[in-house]
Design a protein around this motif. Structure first.
Motif, PDB file in Angstrom:
ATOM      1  N   ILE A   8       0.860  -1.185   0.000  1.00 56.26           N
ATOM      2  CA  ILE A   8       0.000   0.000   0.000  1.00 56.26           C
ATOM      3  C   ILE A   8       0.892   1.229   0.000  1.00 56.26           C
ATOM      4  CG2 ILE A   8      -1.640   1.348   1.376  1.00 56.26           C
ATOM      5  CD1 ILE A   8      -2.980  -1.197   2.156  1.00 56.26           C
ATOM      6  N   VAL A   9       0.643   2.117  -0.935  1.00 61.84           N
ATOM      7  CA  VAL A   9       1.450   3.321  -1.081  1.00 61.84           C
ATOM      8  C   VAL A   9       0.674   4.503  -0.514  1.00 61.84           C
ATOM      9  CG1 VAL A   9       2.708   4.815  -2.673  1.00 61.84           C
ATOM     10  CG2 VAL A   9       2.507   2.364  -3.155  1.00 61.84           C
ATOM     11  N   GLY A  10       1.180   5.062   0.587  1.00 58.98           N
ATOM     12  CA  GLY A  10       0.540   6.203   1.225  1.00 58.98           C
ATOM     13  C   GLY A  10      -0.102   5.827   2.549  1.00 58.98           C
ATOM     14  N   GLN A  11       0.126   6.670   3.553  1.00 59.66           N
ATOM     15  CA  GLN A  11      -0.436   6.387   4.873  1.00 59.66           C
ATOM     16  C   GLN A  11      -1.263   7.565   5.379  1.00 59.66           C
ATOM     17  OE1 GLN A  11       1.380   6.729   8.642  1.00 59.66           O
ATOM     18  NE2 GLN A  11      -0.667   6.030   9.261  1.00 59.66           N
ATOM     19  N   GLY A  12      -2.096   8.085   4.465  1.00 56.98           N
ATOM     20  CA  GLY A  12      -3.109   9.039   4.889  1.00 56.98           C
ATOM     21  C   GLY A  12      -4.300   8.288   5.441  1.00 56.98           C
ATOM     22  N   ILE A  13      -5.444   8.930   5.465  1.00 54.91           N
ATOM     23  CA  ILE A  13      -6.648   8.280   5.997  1.00 54.91           C
ATOM     24  C   ILE A  13      -6.992   7.041   5.183  1.00 54.91           C
ATOM     25  CG2 ILE A  13      -9.101   8.577   6.467  1.00 54.91           C
ATOM     26  CD1 ILE A  13      -8.579  11.557   6.848  1.00 54.91           C
ATOM     27  N   ALA A  14      -6.978   7.163   3.853  1.00 59.32           N
ATOM     28  CA  ALA A  14      -7.362   6.045   2.993  1.00 59.32           C
ATOM     29  C   ALA A  14      -6.407   4.872   3.156  1.00 59.32           C
ATOM     30  CB  ALA A  14      -7.407   6.509   1.535  1.00 59.32           C
ATOM     31  N   GLY A  15      -5.110   5.117   3.006  1.00 60.16           N
ATOM     32  CA  GLY A  15      -4.134   4.039   3.096  1.00 60.16           C
ATOM     33  C   GLY A  15      -4.105   3.394   4.462  1.00 60.16           C
ATOM     34  N   SER A  16      -4.242   4.191   5.510  1.00 62.59           N
ATOM     35  CA  SER A  16      -4.202   3.657   6.881  1.00 62.59           C
ATOM     36  C   SER A  16      -5.370   2.720   7.147  1.00 62.59           C
ATOM     37  CB  SER A  16      -4.213   4.807   7.887  1.00 62.59           C
ATOM     38  OG  SER A  16      -3.039   5.579   7.796  1.00 62.59           O
ATOM     39  N   PHE A  17      -6.571   3.148   6.779  1.00 64.88           N
ATOM     40  CA  PHE A  17      -7.751   2.325   7.064  1.00 64.88           C
ATOM     41  C   PHE A  17      -7.752   1.052   6.224  1.00 64.88           C
ATOM     42  CE2 PHE A  17     -10.618   6.007   8.708  1.00 64.88           C
ATOM     43  CZ  PHE A  17      -9.780   6.126   9.802  1.00 64.88           C
TER      44      PHE A  17
END
Length: 354
Positions: A8-17
């Protein structure tokens, strides 16, 4: 080479959830996150609100999304023994008689009784804002401390050895029919959750984002004791201990990450129209929201590479939409359930060219 189910690329809200949901399903996940880049998630006001806009529009899928997000965030807080979800609800003082008549007419026409009630002008709870005409009280609204929540999830991923702080290099990404190879990792699938930065991703730069810059202010407001979010076009979020966040601007023609004096003046002037207490500005933050032209998420397969996905475009309603759609994405990935057509990027396949 380390074997994974998902990168998973990115750890904003979308990537984290999404990473969290996949890990709960016992999938081997690696989150790649460039910590040097500014992100909208890190400066988000985090408001969730079932009734929005000047026409009291009911948030898309509100009756499904809001019960789900309450359960999801409460469960997450219990798991990590912390507090970041604040169901404060929201109050809209009427700005003038014209707006009052307009809103009252809409409440009669629409079935909003589950979410809205009328507050009279003599209500003592709102003496710190201009409240001569009363207003509308919205339930099921509130805010999420997004930076705190993302930090907790980042620590969770790190403890599971499922996180690396690095910027992905698309030139080193090898995509074949049966696998994804990236440096020392081999995965079955890769999912891009890059927010605004998807516009720079050659795999997904054809999708019609409509990004909007937003700025907010942090302020000290002595003796402020209104527990709800107050919204009169611009809003006040009570953070506790006489601290508040003011917002927010929408700018489409100057997409940078720098706070501006013009936005500071605009927000201050709007807040001063209805806040009766003096305040001191203590900070200013800016971010670029990954908003979309049709105000619907971008979720699903790349049209050519069937093991490459996107989970993005949650825009201003990220804290509302992300929990619900992360579960829908999990069902799509692991149970072959069909994605909702309004969110599926198949609706834009015609824009893709080899």
């Amino acid at each position: 080479m380390k074997q994974l189910d998902y990168i998973i690329v990115g750890q904003g809200i979308a990537g984290s959830f999404l990473a969290y949901q996949l890990m709960r399903a016992d999938k081997k996940v690696l989150v790649l996150n460039d910590e040097t880049l500014p992100t909208s998630s890190q400066v988000a006001g985090g408001i969730f609100n079932p009734i929005t806009g000047k026409n009291l529009d009911k948030t898309w899928l509100a009756d499904q999304i809001f019960p789900y997000l309450k359960s999801f965030y409460s469960s997450l807080e219990n798991e990590f023994h912390t507090k970041f979800y604040h169901e404060t609800n929201l109050y809209r003082p009427f700005a003038n008689e014209q707006q009052q008549k307009h809103f009252l007419r809409l409440t009669d026409e629409y079935d909003l009784g589950n979410y809205i009630k009328i507050v009279q002008s003599d209500n003592v709870d709102y003496q710190q804002v201009v409240n001569d005409l009363g207003g509308l009280y919205t339930s099921s609204a509130g805010w999420v401390n997004v930076p705190k929540m993302l930090e907790i999830l980042r620590d969770f991923f790190k403890n599971k050895e499922s996180y690396q702080a690095q910027k992905i290099d698309n030139c080193q990404l090898q995509i074949s029919e049966n696998s994804i190879v990236y440096k020392a990792f081999q995965a079955k699938r890769i999912i891009f959750c890059e927010g605004y930065y998807s516009l720079q991703n050659p795999l997904f730069n054809w999708i019609p984002f409509n990004p909007a810059k937003g700025e907010t202010l942090l302020a000290d407001v002595e003796s402020y004791n209104i527990s709800e979010i107050v919204n009169q076009g611009f809003w006040i979020i009570p953070l506790g201990n006489d601290k508040c966040r003011f917002g927010s601007t929408y700018i489409w023609d100057r997409l940078d990450w720098e706070p501006s004096e013009s936005s500071k003046e605009l927000i201050s002037s709007k807040i001063s129209k209805f806040l009766t207490l003096p305040y001191k500005i203590t900070g200013q933050e800016a971010g670029i929201r990954p908003t979309t032209k049709d105000r619907r998420p971008f979720i699903g397969n790349h049209p050519l590479h069937k093991n490459v996905y996107i989970f993005n475009g949650l825009g201003t309603k990220g804290v509302s939409l992300a929990p619900y759609f992360a579960e829908k994405m999990l069902d799509f990935l692991e149970s072959d359930k069909v994605l909702m057509s309004e969110a599926n990027i198949e609706r834009f396949y015609s824009l893709y060219s080899l």
